[in-house]
Design a protein around this motif. Sequence first.
Motif, PDB file in Angstrom:
ATOM      1  N   GLU A  54       1.026   3.956  -3.192  1.00  0.00           N
ATOM      2  CA  GLU A  54       0.823   5.395  -2.959  1.00  0.00           C
ATOM      3  C   GLU A  54       2.010   6.210  -3.491  1.00  0.00           C
ATOM      4  N   THR A  81      -5.521  -5.696  -8.430  1.00  0.00           N
ATOM      5  CA  THR A  81      -4.919  -6.148  -7.176  1.00  0.00           C
ATOM      6  C   THR A  81      -5.264  -7.616  -6.982  1.00  0.00           C
ATOM      7  N   ASP A 129       0.822  -1.213   0.000  1.00  0.00           N
ATOM      8  CA  ASP A 129       0.000   0.000   0.000  1.00  0.00           C
ATOM      9  C   ASP A 129       0.856   1.263   0.000  1.00  0.00           C
TER      10      ASP A 129
END
Length: 133
Positions: A22, A35, A18
């Motif tokens: 980002e 995903t 994650d």
Amino acid sequence: MSSLAGIAHITLSVRNRDTSVEFYRDVLGFHEYKTEDGPHWRRTFCRHPNGLVLCLTQHTDHFNARFDPRHAGMDHLAFAVSSPDDLEEWEKRLDALEVEHTPILHGDHGPLLMFEDPDGIQLELCCPDPPAG
């Protein structure tokens, strides 16, 4: 022998999927599109507007150490930019996002900026010199 048509995708092993998604989204403009979670990994596929596909994989049994280019494998990842002016724009963007980076350097292949992703993987933005004639 058949020629290579380009790079199909790049897969990086990361400590935190994650956080890496980002970073690559906010800093370099990749967009996640798929995903998957397997029994031993979590993986997200990201695509850049230029078509490059980057897969970020977090292995559930990872040892949580930062990247070390002295080990066998990848040393760094370099992205090409179109011009020295583009490189200056990237320098301003990295400054605005508070991403620590080198000043624009003049390397063997042309001007470049170096910085690291959250796992310590060295990334470069470079403007390759045109081939000699």
